[in-house]
Scaffold this motif. Structure first.
Motif, short mmCIF file in Angstrom:
data_model
loop_
_atom_site.label_atom_id
_atom_site.label_comp_id
_atom_site.label_asym_id
_atom_site.label_seq_id
_atom_site.Cartn_x
_atom_site.Cartn_y
_atom_site.Cartn_z
N THR A 23 0.83 -1.20 0.00
CA THR A 23 0.00 0.00 0.00
C THR A 23 0.87 1.25 0.00
OG1 THR A 23 -1.71 -1.21 1.19
CG2 THR A 23 -1.85 1.20 1.22
N GLN A 24 0.78 2.02 -1.08
CA GLN A 24 1.58 3.24 -1.21
C GLN A 24 1.28 4.19 -0.06
OE1 GLN A 24 4.11 3.79 -3.31
NE2 GLN A 24 3.76 1.71 -4.05
N GLY A 25 2.32 4.88 0.39
CA GLY A 25 2.16 5.85 1.46
C GLY A 25 2.34 5.25 2.84
N ARG A 26 2.38 3.93 2.92
CA ARG A 26 2.59 3.26 4.20
C ARG A 26 4.08 3.26 4.53
NH1 ARG A 26 -1.31 2.80 7.44
NH2 ARG A 26 -0.37 0.97 8.35
N ARG A 27 4.39 3.33 5.81
CA ARG A 27 5.78 3.38 6.24
C ARG A 27 6.56 2.12 5.86
NH1 ARG A 27 7.07 3.69 12.44
NH2 ARG A 27 8.65 2.11 12.22
N HIS A 28 5.91 0.98 5.82
CA HIS A 28 6.60 -0.27 5.54
C HIS A 28 6.38 -0.77 4.12
CE1 HIS A 28 6.98 -0.14 9.87
NE2 HIS A 28 7.95 -1.01 9.72
N VAL A 29 6.07 0.14 3.20
CA VAL A 29 5.85 -0.27 1.81
C VAL A 29 7.15 -0.86 1.23
CG1 VAL A 29 6.43 1.96 0.73
CG2 VAL A 29 4.81 0.42 -0.38
N ILE A 30 6.99 -1.85 0.40
CA ILE A 30 8.13 -2.53 -0.23
C ILE A 30 8.27 -2.00 -1.65
CG2 ILE A 30 8.95 -4.76 -1.05
CD1 ILE A 30 7.52 -5.98 1.37
N LEU A 31 9.46 -1.51 -1.95
CA LEU A 31 9.69 -0.86 -3.23
C LEU A 31 9.66 -1.84 -4.41
CD1 LEU A 31 12.46 1.73 -2.31
CD2 LEU A 31 9.99 2.04 -2.46
N ASP A 32 10.26 -3.00 -4.26
CA ASP A 32 10.29 -3.98 -5.34
C ASP A 32 9.20 -5.03 -5.15
OD1 ASP A 32 11.51 -5.09 -3.14
OD2 ASP A 32 13.10 -6.09 -4.26
N GLY A 33 8.10 -4.62 -4.55
CA GLY A 33 7.02 -5.54 -4.24
C GLY A 33 6.38 -6.19 -5.45
N ASP A 34 6.29 -5.46 -6.57
CA ASP A 34 5.66 -6.04 -7.76
C ASP A 34 6.43 -7.23 -8.29
OD1 ASP A 34 3.64 -4.16 -7.62
OD2 ASP A 34 4.56 -2.82 -9.08
N ALA A 35 7.75 -7.12 -8.37
CA ALA A 35 8.57 -8.22 -8.88
C ALA A 35 8.52 -9.42 -7.94
CB ALA A 35 10.02 -7.76 -9.08
N ALA A 36 8.67 -9.18 -6.65
CA ALA A 36 8.63 -10.28 -5.68
C ALA A 36 7.24 -10.93 -5.64
CB ALA A 36 9.02 -9.77 -4.30
N THR A 37 6.20 -10.10 -5.74
CA THR A 37 4.83 -10.63 -5.74
C THR A 37 4.61 -11.51 -6.96
OG1 THR A 37 4.01 -8.70 -4.56
CG2 THR A 37 2.38 -10.03 -5.72
N SER A 38 5.03 -11.05 -8.12
CA SER A 38 4.86 -11.81 -9.35
C SER A 38 5.55 -13.18 -9.27
CB SER A 38 5.42 -11.01 -10.53
OG SER A 38 5.39 -11.77 -11.71
N ARG A 39 6.79 -13.19 -8.80
CA ARG A 39 7.52 -14.46 -8.69
C ARG A 39 6.91 -15.35 -7.60
NH1 ARG A 39 11.66 -10.68 -9.67
NH2 ARG A 39 12.44 -10.92 -11.81
N SER A 40 6.48 -14.74 -6.52
CA SER A 40 5.84 -15.53 -5.45
C SER A 40 4.57 -16.18 -5.94
CB SER A 40 5.54 -14.64 -4.23
OG SER A 40 6.73 -14.21 -3.62
N LEU A 41 3.76 -15.42 -6.68
CA LEU A 41 2.51 -15.98 -7.20
C LEU A 41 2.77 -17.06 -8.24
CD1 LEU A 41 0.32 -12.74 -7.46
CD2 LEU A 41 0.23 -14.56 -5.71
N GLU A 42 3.82 -16.91 -9.02
CA GLU A 42 4.20 -17.94 -10.00
C GLU A 42 4.55 -19.24 -9.27
OE1 GLU A 42 7.28 -18.43 -13.77
OE2 GLU A 42 7.49 -16.72 -12.43
N LEU A 43 5.33 -19.15 -8.19
CA LEU A 43 5.68 -20.34 -7.43
C LEU A 43 4.47 -20.92 -6.70
CD1 LEU A 43 9.13 -19.16 -6.09
CD2 LEU A 43 8.72 -21.00 -7.74
N LEU A 44 3.64 -20.05 -6.16
CA LEU A 44 2.43 -20.51 -5.48
C LEU A 44 1.52 -21.26 -6.46
CD1 LEU A 44 0.73 -20.60 -2.91
CD2 LEU A 44 -0.13 -18.32 -3.49
N THR A 45 1.39 -20.76 -7.67
CA THR A 45 0.59 -21.44 -8.71
C THR A 45 1.18 -22.81 -9.04
OG1 THR A 45 -0.14 -19.33 -9.62
CG2 THR A 45 -0.27 -21.26 -11.08
N LEU A 46 2.49 -22.89 -9.17
CA LEU A 46 3.16 -24.17 -9.44
C LEU A 46 2.85 -25.17 -8.33
CD1 LEU A 46 5.25 -25.92 -11.02
CD2 LEU A 46 7.01 -24.89 -9.54
#
Length: 187
Positions: A23-46
């Motif tokens: 969530t943008q604007g949050r203190r603990h936002v992750i900058l490279d979250g999109d790339a990590a999320t995409s790879r995590s979801l790919e592994l989760l789907t597998l």
């Protein structure tokens, strides 16, 4: 690291894949979250497509910046646990702060846990180190993990430093390598 059918089974452990970290604007936002999320979801789907075991960790800290009653602690929609997938809520950085998680990990033998997700510098690091001291085996997918931006310094260097520390306690593997060898994985 190649994986064969003679290796121990793998459990995919999805660490803190929660809305809070994207969530943008949050203190603990992750900058490279999109790339990590995409790879995590790919592994989760597998894992899901092969009906391999999946475990979800959810941080429910009581700190002022992390309100457990907020919708921000919800899982990312695509990563929400499905029936039959294990879930553990943990109040401290290590998943072992959940007595259920500690009991479960102590009851299984000959399993390797593959960690992906968020809070690399908190949940993933703490869980791997504590698991190492309990003789549990972990591997981490280096390109399917992310951490918040540190207060000072460069985010990429910070993440690499944390990954280097984790390398002392667990095997580090890329998502491509894990996917490539997944055909030989038997669980």
């Amino acid at each position: 690291m190649s994986v064969s059918i003679h290796d121990d089974p793998l459990i995919l452990v999805c660490a803190d894949l929660q809305v809070e970290y994207l969530t943008q604007g949050r203190r603990h936002v992750i900058l490279d979250g999109d790339a990590a999320t995409s790879r995590s979801l790919e592994l989760l789907t597998l894992w899901r497509n092969n009906l391999w075991p999946v475990m979800h960790l959810k941080r429910i800290a009581q700190a002022a910046w992390f309100n457990p009653a907020s919708r921000l602690t919800d899982w990312i929609a695509e990563a929400k646990p499905r029936p039959g997938e294990m879930t553990f809520e943990h109040p401290l950085p290590s998943a072992y702060s959940s007595s259920r998680f500690g009991d479960y990990m102590s009851s299984i033998r000959n399993v390797r846990c593959v960690l992906i997700g968020f809070s690399l510098d908190e949940t993933i690091l703490a869980t791997i180190v504590e698991g190492f001291h309990r003789s549990h085996r972990y591997q981490m997918v280096g390109d399917a993990v992310a951490c918040r931006q540190p207060g000072t310094g460069e985010a990429v260097a910070y993440k690499q430093s944390v990954v280097n520390v984790i390398g002392n306690f667990a095997t580090i593997q890329s998502s491509a390598e894990l996917i490539r060898t997944s055909g030989a994985v038997a669980v």
